[in-house]
Design an enzyme around this catalytic site. Structure first.
Site, PDB file in Angstrom:
ATOM      1  N   LYS A  27      63.607  47.997  69.824  1.00 54.02           N
ATOM      2  CA  LYS A  27      64.271  49.279  69.992  1.00 54.02           C
ATOM      3  C   LYS A  27      63.784  49.948  71.257  1.00 54.02           C
ATOM      4  O   LYS A  27      62.578  49.996  71.450  1.00 54.02           O
ATOM      5  CB  LYS A  27      63.915  50.151  68.781  1.00 54.02           C
ATOM      6  CG  LYS A  27      64.414  51.557  68.848  1.00 54.02           C
ATOM      7  CD  LYS A  27      63.892  52.320  67.667  1.00 54.02           C
ATOM      8  CE  LYS A  27      64.278  53.773  67.856  1.00 54.02           C
ATOM      9  NZ  LYS A  27      63.648  54.616  66.907  1.00 54.02           N
ATOM     10  N   LYS A  46      58.788  48.861  69.596  1.00 59.45           N
ATOM     11  CA  LYS A  46      59.470  50.126  69.852  1.00 59.45           C
ATOM     12  C   LYS A  46      58.894  50.739  71.116  1.00 59.45           C
ATOM     13  O   LYS A  46      57.689  50.995  71.207  1.00 59.45           O
ATOM     14  CB  LYS A  46      59.264  51.077  68.666  1.00 59.45           C
ATOM     15  CG  LYS A  46      59.881  52.444  68.902  1.00 59.45           C
ATOM     16  CD  LYS A  46      59.856  53.288  67.666  1.00 59.45           C
ATOM     17  CE  LYS A  46      60.385  54.682  67.956  1.00 59.45           C
ATOM     18  NZ  LYS A  46      60.399  55.523  66.763  1.00 59.45           N
TER      19      LYS A  46
HETATM   20  C1  PBG Z   1      61.327  58.368  64.722  1.00 55.65           C
HETATM   21  C2  PBG Z   1      62.512  57.642  65.210  1.00 55.65           C
HETATM   22  C3  PBG Z   1      63.163  57.801  66.434  1.00 55.65           C
HETATM   23  C4  PBG Z   1      64.269  56.970  66.400  1.00 55.65           C
HETATM   24  C5  PBG Z   1      64.248  56.309  65.180  1.00 55.65           C
HETATM   25  N1  PBG Z   1      63.149  56.734  64.470  1.00 55.65           N
HETATM   26  C6  PBG Z   1      62.889  58.705  67.555  1.00 55.65           C
HETATM   27  C7  PBG Z   1      61.613  58.670  68.294  1.00 55.65           C
HETATM   28  O1  PBG Z   1      60.761  57.786  68.126  1.00 55.65           O
HETATM   29  O2  PBG Z   1      61.434  59.608  69.080  1.00 55.65           O
HETATM   30  C8  PBG Z   1      65.302  56.844  67.493  1.00 55.65           C
HETATM   31  C9  PBG Z   1      66.660  56.475  67.041  1.00 55.65           C
HETATM   32  C10 PBG Z   1      67.732  56.739  68.029  1.00 55.65           C
HETATM   33  O3  PBG Z   1      67.502  57.208  69.169  1.00 55.65           O
HETATM   34  O4  PBG Z   1      68.895  56.489  67.676  1.00 55.65           O
HETATM   35  N2  PBG Z   1      60.107  57.768  64.886  1.00 55.65           N
HETATM   36 ZN    ZN Z   2      58.493  59.304  64.495  1.00 54.10          ZN
END
Ligand code: PBG
Ligand code: ZN
Length: 325
Positions: free
Chosen positions: A248, A195
């Site tokens: 992601k 991520k």
């Molecule tokens: C939380 C989380 C996020 C997303 C999924 N879980 C946001 C972040 O890390 O700031 C993003 C999902 C999306 O943008 O569709 N940890």
């Molecule tokens: Zn988070």
């Protein structure tokens, strides 16, 4: 010329016969934003066509989606109050997401795969994904037991899959141990393994009210420049017991999807995140692109790169309108 690649591109039926990838409804995962209360649906300005909704509305929506063949959901809680430094409402009592899981399992049994996001950022008053040290840094090891409690609460409610998105080191192992100790050895772990710290999460943070109040997430999420580091982190998650790995965002990171597909034998998922969705929606609304064709091309590109599962906000509309056929 004896060799002519164009021979296999001549007719639609030939092209279908030779297509290297397809996208089945079962390979899509539809995200949902769950509100406390009843009979409420709220639009999300930054994500046209996506809504936050209460559990009763969620069950109705998932029923319609199931009838389209969309059989996997990923749940995010959007609490309206009670945020604190440790995000206690994420795991204490019967948390909002656990209530949603219970309702979905009652309504659909095992017909719908219920996945839950495990992270504290929507529940902490500072908006970071974990507890903070006195100096204001995200405290990795103090966060692990909180995430583990959250995962166990979701598993107890009947989640088939829990998906930690916090990017703390060691969290997959900590969650696996906690789930097993609580008697949930059958609950699967989908790790948000690779991520990246990304501007593509902007619309989501409006949707989930989860933006950090101060600072950013670059101290725990991977650097956008680093594919090797992301693969290394993902393989650690596999070693700690992850059942599936996620990359992601998706589109700007398809090289990482392809790398993980080569390096691991686990199913690989990718998350076509909020910013990717909103950009397509905005361009389509402005008449700049053909939405059906763009969505199809994007989702198939994720499959071509090696994703087995695609988490996307486009899922429902793409199936309703036959964009993937
Ligand atoms: C939380 C989380 C996020 C997303 C999924 N879980 C946001 C972040 O890390 O700031 C993003 C999902 C999306 O943008 O569709 N940890
Ligand atoms: Zn988070």
């Amino acid at each position: 010329m004896r060799i002519r690649p164009r021979r296999l591109r001549r007719t639609p039926a030939l092209r279908e016969a030779c297509a290297e990838v397809r996208l089945a409804p079962e390979q899509l995962v539809q995200p949902h934003f769950v509100l406390p209360g009843q009979r409420t649906t709220q639009p999300i300005q930054a994500m046209p066509g996506v809504e936050r909704q209460t559990v009763d509305r969620l069950v109705e929506q998932v029923k319609r989606d199931r009838d389209l063949g969309l059989t996997s959901v990923l749940l995010f809680g959007v609490p309206d109050a009670g945020k604190d430094p440790r995000g206690r409402s994420a795991f204490e009592g019967t948390p909002l997401v656990a209530q949603a899981v219970t309702a979905l399992r009652e309504a659909f049994g095992d017909e719908v795969v219920v996945m839950t996001d495990v992270c504290l950022c929507a529940y902490t008053d500072h908006g970071h994904c974990g507890a903070l040290t006195p100096a204001g840094e995200v405290d990795n090891d103090a966060t692990l037991p909180l995430l583990a409690e959250m995962a166990v609460a979701h598993a107890r409610a009947g989640a088939h899959v829990v998906a930690p998105s916090d990017m703390m080191d060691g969290r997959v192992g900590a969650l696996r141990d906690a789930l097993d100790a609580a008697g949930f050895s059958g609950t699967a772990l989908l790790s948000y393994a690779a991520k990246f710290a990304s501007a593509y999460y902007g619309p989501f943070r409006e949707a989930a009210h989860s933006a950090p109040g101060q600072g950013d997430r670059r101290g725990y999420q991977a650097d956008a420049r680093n594919a090797r580091d992301a693969v290394r982190d993902a393989l650690l998650d596999e070693a700690e017991g992850a059942d599936m790995l996620m990359v992601k965002p998706a589109l700007a990171y398809l090289d990482v999807v392809a790398a993980l597909r080569r390096e691991s034998r686990l199913p690989v998922a990718c998350y076509n995140v909020s910013g990717e969705y909103s950009m397509v929606k905005a361009a389509a609304a402005a008449g700049l692109v053909d939405e059906a064709a763009i969505v199809r091309e994007n989702l198939l590109a994720m499959r071509r790169a090696g994703a087995d599962l695609v988490i996307t906000y486009h899922g429902r509309e793409a199936l309703q309108k036959g964009w993937l056929r």
